[in-house]
Design a protein around this motif. Structure first.
Motif, PDB file in Angstrom:
ATOM      1  N   VAL A   8     -15.123  46.815  41.677  1.00  0.00           N
ATOM      2  CA  VAL A   8     -16.028  47.971  41.684  1.00  0.00           C
ATOM      3  C   VAL A   8     -16.990  47.867  42.864  1.00  0.00           C
ATOM      4  CG1 VAL A   8     -17.879  49.154  40.427  1.00  0.00           C
ATOM      5  CG2 VAL A   8     -15.829  48.395  39.205  1.00  0.00           C
ATOM      6  N   ASP A   9     -17.539  46.681  43.076  1.00  0.00           N
ATOM      7  CA  ASP A   9     -18.455  46.464  44.195  1.00  0.00           C
ATOM      8  C   ASP A   9     -17.764  46.720  45.539  1.00  0.00           C
ATOM      9  OD1 ASP A   9     -21.041  45.536  45.273  1.00  0.00           O
ATOM     10  OD2 ASP A   9     -19.867  43.833  45.995  1.00  0.00           O
ATOM     11  N   ALA A  10     -16.523  46.292  45.657  1.00  0.00           N
ATOM     12  CA  ALA A  10     -15.801  46.426  46.930  1.00  0.00           C
ATOM     13  C   ALA A  10     -15.450  47.878  47.267  1.00  0.00           C
ATOM     14  CB  ALA A  10     -14.530  45.581  46.900  1.00  0.00           C
ATOM     15  N   VAL A  11     -15.132  48.692  46.265  1.00  0.00           N
ATOM     16  CA  VAL A  11     -14.657  50.052  46.555  1.00  0.00           C
ATOM     17  C   VAL A  11     -15.723  51.124  46.409  1.00  0.00           C
ATOM     18  CG1 VAL A  11     -12.278  49.477  45.945  1.00  0.00           C
ATOM     19  CG2 VAL A  11     -13.755  50.551  44.232  1.00  0.00           C
ATOM     20  N   SER A  12     -16.847  50.799  45.768  1.00  0.00           N
ATOM     21  CA  SER A  12     -17.865  51.828  45.549  1.00  0.00           C
ATOM     22  C   SER A  12     -18.976  51.733  46.598  1.00  0.00           C
ATOM     23  CB  SER A  12     -18.447  51.718  44.144  1.00  0.00           C
ATOM     24  OG  SER A  12     -19.192  50.528  44.002  1.00  0.00           O
ATOM     25  N   ASP A  13     -19.722  52.816  46.714  1.00  0.00           N
ATOM     26  CA  ASP A  13     -20.872  52.831  47.612  1.00  0.00           C
ATOM     27  C   ASP A  13     -22.094  52.215  46.938  1.00  0.00           C
ATOM     28  OD1 ASP A  13     -19.439  54.179  49.644  1.00  0.00           O
ATOM     29  OD2 ASP A  13     -19.785  56.087  48.615  1.00  0.00           O
ATOM     30  N   ARG A  14     -22.200  52.442  45.634  1.00  0.00           N
ATOM     31  CA  ARG A  14     -23.293  51.886  44.827  1.00  0.00           C
ATOM     32  C   ARG A  14     -22.775  51.696  43.420  1.00  0.00           C
ATOM     33  NH1 ARG A  14     -28.758  54.611  44.755  1.00  0.00           N
ATOM     34  NH2 ARG A  14     -27.863  55.359  42.835  1.00  0.00           N
ATOM     35  N   TRP A  15     -23.330  50.720  42.724  1.00  0.00           N
ATOM     36  CA  TRP A  15     -23.026  50.558  41.307  1.00  0.00           C
ATOM     37  C   TRP A  15     -24.166  49.803  40.649  1.00  0.00           C
ATOM     38  CZ3 TRP A  15     -22.234  46.016  38.495  1.00  0.00           C
ATOM     39  CH2 TRP A  15     -22.160  44.843  39.246  1.00  0.00           C
ATOM     40  N   GLY A  16     -24.211  49.865  39.337  1.00  0.00           N
ATOM     41  CA  GLY A  16     -25.278  49.168  38.650  1.00  0.00           C
ATOM     42  C   GLY A  16     -25.125  49.211  37.148  1.00  0.00           C
ATOM     43  N   VAL A  17     -26.111  48.636  36.488  1.00  0.00           N
ATOM     44  CA  VAL A  17     -26.160  48.584  35.032  1.00  0.00           C
ATOM     45  C   VAL A  17     -27.531  49.091  34.608  1.00  0.00           C
ATOM     46  CG1 VAL A  17     -26.049  47.090  33.003  1.00  0.00           C
ATOM     47  CG2 VAL A  17     -24.638  46.573  35.005  1.00  0.00           C
ATOM     48  N   GLU A  18     -27.546  49.985  33.636  1.00  0.00           N
ATOM     49  CA  GLU A  18     -28.794  50.498  33.091  1.00  0.00           C
ATOM     50  C   GLU A  18     -28.805  50.234  31.593  1.00  0.00           C
ATOM     51  OE1 GLU A  18     -28.795  54.625  34.146  1.00  0.00           O
ATOM     52  OE2 GLU A  18     -29.039  54.191  36.272  1.00  0.00           O
ATOM     53  N   GLU A  19     -29.959  49.845  31.090  1.00  0.00           N
ATOM     54  CA  GLU A  19     -30.071  49.573  29.663  1.00  0.00           C
ATOM     55  C   GLU A  19     -31.201  50.396  29.083  1.00  0.00           C
ATOM     56  OE1 GLU A  19     -30.469  45.729  26.737  1.00  0.00           O
ATOM     57  OE2 GLU A  19     -29.892  45.439  28.821  1.00  0.00           O
ATOM     58  N   ASN A  20     -30.856  51.280  28.157  1.00  0.00           N
ATOM     59  CA  ASN A  20     -31.813  52.080  27.395  1.00  0.00           C
ATOM     60  C   ASN A  20     -31.416  51.943  25.934  1.00  0.00           C
ATOM     61  OD1 ASN A  20     -33.270  53.195  29.692  1.00  0.00           O
ATOM     62  ND2 ASN A  20     -31.396  54.305  30.130  1.00  0.00           N
ATOM     63  N   ASP A  21     -31.118  53.072  25.291  1.00  0.00           N
ATOM     64  CA  ASP A  21     -30.591  53.011  23.924  1.00  0.00           C
ATOM     65  C   ASP A  21     -29.179  52.437  23.923  1.00  0.00           C
ATOM     66  OD1 ASP A  21     -32.921  54.143  23.064  1.00  0.00           O
ATOM     67  OD2 ASP A  21     -32.113  56.172  22.987  1.00  0.00           O
ATOM     68  N   THR A  22     -28.503  52.575  25.047  1.00  0.00           N
ATOM     69  CA  THR A  22     -27.157  52.033  25.244  1.00  0.00           C
ATOM     70  C   THR A  22     -27.156  51.209  26.526  1.00  0.00           C
ATOM     71  OG1 THR A  22     -26.412  53.933  26.530  1.00  0.00           O
ATOM     72  CG2 THR A  22     -26.075  54.044  24.134  1.00  0.00           C
ATOM     73  N   VAL A  23     -26.019  50.589  26.791  1.00  0.00           N
ATOM     74  CA  VAL A  23     -25.818  49.930  28.077  1.00  0.00           C
ATOM     75  C   VAL A  23     -24.864  50.827  28.866  1.00  0.00           C
ATOM     76  CG1 VAL A  23     -24.886  47.907  29.261  1.00  0.00           C
ATOM     77  CG2 VAL A  23     -26.175  47.630  27.143  1.00  0.00           C
ATOM     78  N   SER A  24     -25.240  51.126  30.088  1.00  0.00           N
ATOM     79  CA  SER A  24     -24.433  51.980  30.946  1.00  0.00           C
ATOM     80  C   SER A  24     -24.100  51.233  32.228  1.00  0.00           C
ATOM     81  CB  SER A  24     -25.229  53.242  31.285  1.00  0.00           C
ATOM     82  OG  SER A  24     -24.550  54.005  32.246  1.00  0.00           O
ATOM     83  N   VAL A  25     -22.816  51.150  32.531  1.00  0.00           N
ATOM     84  CA  VAL A  25     -22.360  50.609  33.806  1.00  0.00           C
ATOM     85  C   VAL A  25     -21.825  51.787  34.599  1.00  0.00           C
ATOM     86  CG1 VAL A  25     -20.882  48.920  34.959  1.00  0.00           C
ATOM     87  CG2 VAL A  25     -21.750  48.437  32.657  1.00  0.00           C
ATOM     88  N   TRP A  26     -22.229  51.912  35.855  1.00  0.00           N
ATOM     89  CA  TRP A  26     -21.906  53.084  36.631  1.00  0.00           C
ATOM     90  C   TRP A  26     -21.557  52.727  38.072  1.00  0.00           C
ATOM     91  CZ3 TRP A  26     -24.881  53.747  40.910  1.00  0.00           C
ATOM     92  CH2 TRP A  26     -26.100  53.067  40.929  1.00  0.00           C
ATOM     93  N   PHE A  27     -20.901  53.666  38.760  1.00  0.00           N
ATOM     94  CA  PHE A  27     -20.684  53.545  40.199  1.00  0.00           C
ATOM     95  C   PHE A  27     -20.751  54.932  40.819  1.00  0.00           C
ATOM     96  CE2 PHE A  27     -16.358  54.285  38.679  1.00  0.00           C
ATOM     97  CZ  PHE A  27     -15.907  55.247  39.579  1.00  0.00           C
ATOM     98  N   GLU A  28     -20.982  54.945  42.132  1.00  0.00           N
ATOM     99  CA  GLU A  28     -20.953  56.188  42.920  1.00  0.00           C
ATOM    100  C   GLU A  28     -20.080  55.962  44.134  1.00  0.00           C
ATOM    101  OE1 GLU A  28     -24.905  57.372  44.004  1.00  0.00           O
ATOM    102  OE2 GLU A  28     -25.383  58.002  41.964  1.00  0.00           O
ATOM    103  N   ILE A  29     -19.294  56.959  44.440  1.00  0.00           N
ATOM    104  CA  ILE A  29     -18.466  56.956  45.644  1.00  0.00           C
ATOM    105  C   ILE A  29     -18.594  58.314  46.293  1.00  0.00           C
ATOM    106  CG2 ILE A  29     -16.100  56.876  46.551  1.00  0.00           C
ATOM    107  CD1 ILE A  29     -15.433  54.819  44.397  1.00  0.00           C
ATOM    108  N   SER A  30     -18.908  58.314  47.586  1.00  0.00           N
ATOM    109  CA  SER A  30     -18.996  59.561  48.355  1.00  0.00           C
ATOM    110  C   SER A  30     -17.823  59.628  49.303  1.00  0.00           C
ATOM    111  CB  SER A  30     -20.296  59.608  49.151  1.00  0.00           C
ATOM    112  OG  SER A  30     -21.392  59.657  48.273  1.00  0.00           O
ATOM    113  N   ASP A  31     -17.272  60.805  49.412  1.00  0.00           N
ATOM    114  CA  ASP A  31     -16.119  61.026  50.270  1.00  0.00           C
ATOM    115  C   ASP A  31     -16.549  61.244  51.702  1.00  0.00           C
ATOM    116  OD1 ASP A  31     -13.346  61.069  50.125  1.00  0.00           O
ATOM    117  OD2 ASP A  31     -13.276  63.243  50.221  1.00  0.00           O
TER     118      ASP A  31
END
Length: 144
Positions: free
Chosen positions: A121-144
């Motif tokens: 995920v780190d190698a192919v995405s522009d940004r990624w991260g983990v957010e913790e609120n009521d749930t745990v969210s793992v996310w990434f962003e990729i721009s074309d």
């Protein structure tokens, strides 16, 4: 300021690669995924609905597979996880949300049986991260 010379006007136009921002604005798909062996395939299908025409579609689908596979592999007691795929212009953000405390273990990076998912995920995405609120969210962003 760019000047428009006669030779530029008569030159063949280059084909424009990649999409332009949708006139309808951002597109979002949300789905609850059953945490099972078919989850990654279903997730890719949903994400492909917002990313099909992008040049980096394969990177987006690969990173999606890795996030969902992490849930299947490391949260086996979890019955469902929520997937959100949002496209705004040429940027796609995919997030997977799961209950806090649902991960049972993490495989050491690069072990024989796994541990490469977030590295991919780190190698192919522009940004990624983990957010913790009521749930745990793992996310990434990729721009074309």
């Amino acid at each position: 300021m760019v000047e428009d010379s006669a030779s530029d006007r008569n030159a063949p136009q280059r084909e424009r690669r990649g999409p332009v921002a949708s006139p309808r604005g951002p597109r979002t798909r949300r789905v609850s995924l059953r945490v099972d062996v078919d989850a990654a395939a279903k997730a890719r299908s949903v994400v492909d609905e917002v990313a099909a025409d992008l040049d980096r579609r394969d990177d987006i689908l690969l990173a999606t597979s890795e996030l969902v596979t992490n849930v299947v592999r490391h949260a086996p007691r979890l019955r469902a996880a929520d997937l959100v795929a949002r496209r705004d212009g040429c940027t796609v953000r995919v997030s997977v949300h799961q209950a806090k405390g649902s991960f049972t273990s993490l495989t050491p990076l690069g072990s024989r049986v796994g541990g490469y998912g977030l590295g991919i995920v780190d190698a192919v995405s522009d940004r990624w991260g983990v957010e913790e609120n009521d749930t745990v969210s793992v996310w990434f962003e990729i721009s074309d």
